[in-house]
Scaffold this motif. Sequence first.
Motif, PDB file in Angstrom:
ATOM      1  N   PHE A   1      -8.846   9.649   1.786  1.00 30.02           N
ATOM      2  CA  PHE A   1      -8.006   8.945   2.529  1.00 30.02           C
ATOM      3  C   PHE A   1      -7.488   7.644   1.767  1.00 30.02           C
ATOM      4  N   SER A   2      -6.470   7.265   1.059  1.00 31.54           N
ATOM      5  CA  SER A   2      -6.051   5.899   0.762  1.00 31.54           C
ATOM      6  C   SER A   2      -4.971   5.177   1.024  1.00 31.54           C
ATOM      7  N   GLN A   3      -5.157   3.853   1.266  1.00 27.73           N
ATOM      8  CA  GLN A   3      -4.236   3.209   1.948  1.00 27.73           C
ATOM      9  C   GLN A   3      -4.062   1.683   1.253  1.00 27.73           C
ATOM     10  N   VAL A   4      -2.779   1.311   0.846  1.00 32.42           N
ATOM     11  CA  VAL A   4      -2.633   0.147   0.377  1.00 32.42           C
ATOM     12  C   VAL A   4      -2.198  -1.008   1.454  1.00 32.42           C
ATOM     13  N   LEU A   5      -3.083  -1.845   1.802  1.00 35.51           N
ATOM     14  CA  LEU A   5      -2.873  -2.747   2.824  1.00 35.51           C
ATOM     15  C   LEU A   5      -1.813  -3.904   2.643  1.00 35.51           C
ATOM     16  N   ASN A   6      -1.979  -4.343   1.481  1.00 33.79           N
ATOM     17  CA  ASN A   6      -0.828  -5.204   1.121  1.00 33.79           C
ATOM     18  C   ASN A   6      -0.821  -5.078  -0.516  1.00 33.79           C
TER      19      ASN A   6
ATOM     20  N   ARG B   1     -14.418   2.619  -0.473  1.00 30.43           N
ATOM     21  CA  ARG B   1     -14.239   1.770  -1.746  1.00 30.43           C
ATOM     22  C   ARG B   1     -13.023   0.781  -1.165  1.00 30.43           C
ATOM     23  N   LEU B   2     -13.144  -0.459  -1.940  1.00 25.81           N
ATOM     24  CA  LEU B   2     -11.995  -1.436  -1.694  1.00 25.81           C
ATOM     25  C   LEU B   2     -11.758  -2.174  -2.959  1.00 25.81           C
ATOM     26  N   HIS B   3     -10.583  -2.148  -3.244  1.00 24.13           N
ATOM     27  CA  HIS B   3     -10.134  -2.897  -4.357  1.00 24.13           C
ATOM     28  C   HIS B   3      -9.390  -4.082  -4.051  1.00 24.13           C
ATOM     29  N   TYR B   4      -9.846  -5.026  -4.443  1.00 21.91           N
ATOM     30  CA  TYR B   4      -9.274  -6.316  -3.900  1.00 21.91           C
ATOM     31  C   TYR B   4      -8.630  -7.275  -5.510  1.00 21.91           C
ATOM     32  N   HIS B   5      -7.661  -7.437  -5.595  1.00 23.33           N
ATOM     33  CA  HIS B   5      -6.984  -8.470  -6.679  1.00 23.33           C
ATOM     34  C   HIS B   5      -6.899  -9.785  -6.325  1.00 23.33           C
ATOM     35  N   ILE B   6      -7.992 -10.167  -6.740  1.00 17.37           N
ATOM     36  CA  ILE B   6      -8.089 -11.745  -6.263  1.00 17.37           C
ATOM     37  C   ILE B   6      -7.142 -12.629  -7.003  1.00 17.37           C
ATOM     38  N   THR B   7      -6.994 -12.332  -8.331  1.00 11.26           N
ATOM     39  CA  THR B   7      -5.796 -13.039  -8.808  1.00 11.26           C
ATOM     40  C   THR B   7      -5.318 -11.897 -10.084  1.00 11.26           C
ATOM     41  N   ASP B   8      -4.101 -12.483 -10.792  1.00 12.53           N
ATOM     42  CA  ASP B   8      -3.527 -11.146 -11.734  1.00 12.53           C
ATOM     43  C   ASP B   8      -4.438 -11.038 -12.797  1.00 12.53           C
ATOM     44  N   TRP B   9      -5.547 -11.745 -13.232  1.00 13.84           N
ATOM     45  CA  TRP B   9      -6.471 -11.470 -14.095  1.00 13.84           C
ATOM     46  C   TRP B   9      -7.956 -11.091 -13.798  1.00 13.84           C
ATOM     47  N   LEU B  10      -8.345 -11.107 -12.208  1.00 17.30           N
ATOM     48  CA  LEU B  10      -9.520 -10.664 -11.776  1.00 17.30           C
ATOM     49  C   LEU B  10      -9.304  -9.673 -10.398  1.00 17.30           C
TER      50      LEU B  10
ATOM     51  N   LYS C   1       6.201   8.423   2.109  1.00 16.32           N
ATOM     52  CA  LYS C   1       7.425   7.851   1.377  1.00 16.32           C
ATOM     53  C   LYS C   1       7.317   6.804   0.628  1.00 16.32           C
ATOM     54  N   ASN C   2       6.746   5.657   0.833  1.00 15.36           N
ATOM     55  CA  ASN C   2       6.436   4.434   0.139  1.00 15.36           C
ATOM     56  C   ASN C   2       5.605   4.342  -0.860  1.00 15.36           C
ATOM     57  N   LYS C   3       4.587   5.816  -0.872  1.00 19.56           N
ATOM     58  CA  LYS C   3       3.560   5.815  -1.650  1.00 19.56           C
ATOM     59  C   LYS C   3       2.371   4.910  -1.590  1.00 19.56           C
ATOM     60  N   ASN C   4       2.463   4.331  -0.443  1.00 21.09           N
ATOM     61  CA  ASN C   4       1.259   3.478  -0.136  1.00 21.09           C
ATOM     62  C   ASN C   4       0.316   4.117   0.642  1.00 21.09           C
ATOM     63  N   ARG C   5       0.269   4.997   0.918  1.00 21.21           N
ATOM     64  CA  ARG C   5      -0.653   5.869   1.790  1.00 21.21           C
ATOM     65  C   ARG C   5      -1.000   7.181   1.048  1.00 21.21           C
ATOM     66  N   SER C   6      -1.996   7.981   1.044  1.00 23.02           N
ATOM     67  CA  SER C   6      -2.249   9.229   0.311  1.00 23.02           C
ATOM     68  C   SER C   6      -3.352   9.741   1.171  1.00 23.02           C
ATOM     69  N   LEU C   7      -3.068  11.237   1.255  1.00 25.14           N
ATOM     70  CA  LEU C   7      -4.044  12.169   1.899  1.00 25.14           C
ATOM     71  C   LEU C   7      -4.438  13.066   0.879  1.00 25.14           C
TER      72      LEU C   7
END
Length: 274
Positions: A69-74, A124-133, A24-30
Amino acid sequence: GLGGSVEYDVVSGNLQGFFEQLSKNKNRSLSFKLRYFHDSWKMIYPIELRNSELPSIDTRKSISFSCSFSQVLNKRIQVLIIANIALQNGLLSTPFHRVYFEDQDLANLENLPTMRLRFPMSARLHYHITDWLILKGIYNYYYDNFEINAQAFSIEFPIKITDYFRIYPFYRDYTQNATPYFVGYKQVKKQSQKYYTADSDLQAFSSQKYGVGIAYHPLYGLARWQLKNQLYQTTNIQVKNIIMLKSIALRYAFYQKNIPFTAHNITFECNFLF
């Protein structure tokens, strides 16, 4: 989905279906994907073997099923896990690959089973270290019934120079063991091998690939072309048809194996929107 590709010796067509369920919050997908490929080969044999009896199979059928399976952790971290299973049937040998045995001076054609079952997996892991990296890390594991085990790790750092311009250095490390079907030049006798190949992609090796890419994607595109207007008489509404060059990208990669083998690769991409 429907697709296809044409090379100098292969014509390929594919069909695919895709289903995705979001929370519902679109933070998780299968999601699930089913794909079918039909490849037709132009059989190009070594010139010294063209007068002998040659295999008649010239097509390959492949079907694959994947689950992700995709999950937005924060607000900074997203993870993705993908599991696949693929079955191939038909021509799995490469007709122009020569194989030489210890007890023969003439070349033999590569001979591999006509069925192959593959099990690739990825995290796979995507980590937004800063707004530009951003840090993009990928781990891949692979196994098939040719008894090949392989692992790969890749990392990419997209750097946001401006809102529309990015540069992304990357690195990939890969290792695999050899299939029992691999034979070196005149290292074994033909009677000891039912299936055999001299393809270096099926021997044990490690490789590295690294390089850098740049991408430019302005909000309203780089260029626009307006086509002839259409007037719908039932509503008197005039519709403008526009083709937009949305973005461009350039990528350079250097690839090396421990065999040894090296290669340079340059990719240029244009993205259009109609």
